[in-house]
Design a protein around this motif. Structure first.
Motif, PDB file in Angstrom:
ATOM      1  N   PRO A  23       0.718  -1.228  -0.049  1.00 54.91           N
ATOM      2  CA  PRO A  23       0.438   0.247  -0.168  1.00 54.91           C
ATOM      3  C   PRO A  23       0.907   1.369   0.105  1.00 54.91           C
ATOM      4  N   SER A  24       0.414   1.815  -1.034  1.00 56.70           N
ATOM      5  CA  SER A  24       0.991   3.363  -0.451  1.00 56.70           C
ATOM      6  C   SER A  24       0.718   4.484   0.115  1.00 56.70           C
ATOM      7  N   ALA A  25       1.469   5.295  -0.196  1.00 58.42           N
ATOM      8  CA  ALA A  25       0.256   6.400   1.063  1.00 58.42           C
ATOM      9  C   ALA A  25      -1.127   6.949   0.799  1.00 58.42           C
ATOM     10  N   GLU A  26      -1.151   6.690  -0.649  1.00 59.33           N
ATOM     11  CA  GLU A  26      -2.506   7.734  -1.127  1.00 59.33           C
ATOM     12  C   GLU A  26      -3.569   6.809  -1.408  1.00 59.33           C
ATOM     13  N   LYS A  27      -3.512   5.206  -0.926  1.00 63.64           N
ATOM     14  CA  LYS A  27      -4.213   3.847  -1.216  1.00 63.64           C
ATOM     15  C   LYS A  27      -4.616   3.779   0.260  1.00 63.64           C
ATOM     16  N   LEU A  28      -4.046   4.014   1.118  1.00 64.82           N
ATOM     17  CA  LEU A  28      -3.602   4.394   3.063  1.00 64.82           C
ATOM     18  C   LEU A  28      -4.636   4.932   2.958  1.00 64.82           C
ATOM     19  N   GLN A  29      -4.964   6.581   2.415  1.00 67.52           N
ATOM     20  CA  GLN A  29      -5.241   7.614   2.489  1.00 67.52           C
ATOM     21  C   GLN A  29      -6.763   7.880   2.219  1.00 67.52           C
ATOM     22  N   ALA A  30      -6.814   6.686   0.982  1.00 70.07           N
ATOM     23  CA  ALA A  30      -8.028   6.532   0.440  1.00 70.07           C
ATOM     24  C   ALA A  30      -8.667   5.527   0.790  1.00 70.07           C
ATOM     25  N   LEU A  31      -7.954   4.802   2.403  1.00 69.94           N
ATOM     26  CA  LEU A  31      -9.317   4.682   2.675  1.00 69.94           C
ATOM     27  C   LEU A  31      -9.620   4.909   3.718  1.00 69.94           C
ATOM     28  N   ARG A  32      -9.334   5.718   4.660  1.00 70.19           N
ATOM     29  CA  ARG A  32      -9.344   6.697   5.793  1.00 70.19           C
ATOM     30  C   ARG A  32     -10.513   7.277   5.401  1.00 70.19           C
ATOM     31  N   ASP A  33     -10.231   8.041   3.641  1.00 71.02           N
ATOM     32  CA  ASP A  33     -11.605   9.290   3.609  1.00 71.02           C
ATOM     33  C   ASP A  33     -12.568   8.573   3.295  1.00 71.02           C
ATOM     34  N   GLY A  34     -12.672   7.462   2.759  1.00 69.02           N
ATOM     35  CA  GLY A  34     -13.614   6.323   2.676  1.00 69.02           C
ATOM     36  C   GLY A  34     -13.462   6.218   0.963  1.00 69.02           C
ATOM     37  N   VAL A  35     -14.145   5.500   0.652  1.00 72.21           N
ATOM     38  CA  VAL A  35     -13.753   4.853  -1.160  1.00 72.21           C
ATOM     39  C   VAL A  35     -15.321   4.697  -1.277  1.00 72.21           C
TER      40      VAL A  35
END
Length: 180
Positions: free
Chosen positions: A80-92
């Motif tokens: 997981p990249s930082a962007e993918k982790l952030q996407a999970l945190r933000d909601g998908v």
């Protein structure tokens, strides 16, 4: 009565199965009479399942309005990249609408778990990683759909905690009564 149970892989969260051939169910684990699963955990997922004989308690544990946090340890295909982790945190965005924001972090080192039977298929050319994902909602196969939506297919899913209750040292098929 409240029971913490470590649901093994490929076990149904119910006491009977009408399919042919029948699948493994909760009936095979010596659980007390008159308890039922508070919520569910998919057949191909493992980990903490709470059971109770108290309908009001089951409602408090599972109704989305109570927003009980549920933490999952998720083995994913890929790094997981930082962007993918952030996407999970933000909601998908899923096909049934956007998810609520979640907590998501890389688990390093990977959790020390029991061997799964059958084991997750190992591929030398495809890296994998473990994530901790905490949700406050519970849609059908939500964690698997969320990780897939960000390009990290789930290989193994273990629920580690639900509200204040944790799996702790329970091994697959083991259970314990929880006070309170």
């Amino acid at each position: 009565m409240l029971i913490a149970f470590n649901k093994p892989f490929n076990v149904l969260c119910q006491f009977t199965d009408r399919s042919q051939p029948p699948r493994a169910t909760l009936a095979g684990f010596g659980l007390p009479a008159n308890v039922y699963a508070a919520g569910r955990l998919d057949y191909d997922s493992e980990g903490l399942l709470l059971l109770t004989d108290d309908g009001n308690l089951a409602h408090r544990l599972t109704d989305p309005r109570h927003k009980q946090p549920k933490t999952y340890w998720v083995q994913v295909e890929g790094v997981p990249s930082a962007e993918k982790l952030q996407a999970l945190r933000d909601g998908v965005q899923l096909n049934d609408g956007p998810t609520l924001p979640a907590q998501a972090r890389l688990l390093e080192p990977a959790p020390r778990l029991w061997q799964r039977d059958p084991p997750v298929r190992f591929r030398k050319t495809v890296p994998d990683a473990w994530l901790a994902i905490t949700l406050r909602e519970g849609r059908n196969r939500q964690v698997r759909r969320m990780t897939a939506a960000v390009g990290l297919p789930t290989l193994r899913l273990v629920r580690a905690s639900m509200g204040p209750h944790a799996l702790d040292a329970l091994q697959p098929g083991q259970w314990r009564c929880i006070d309170g």
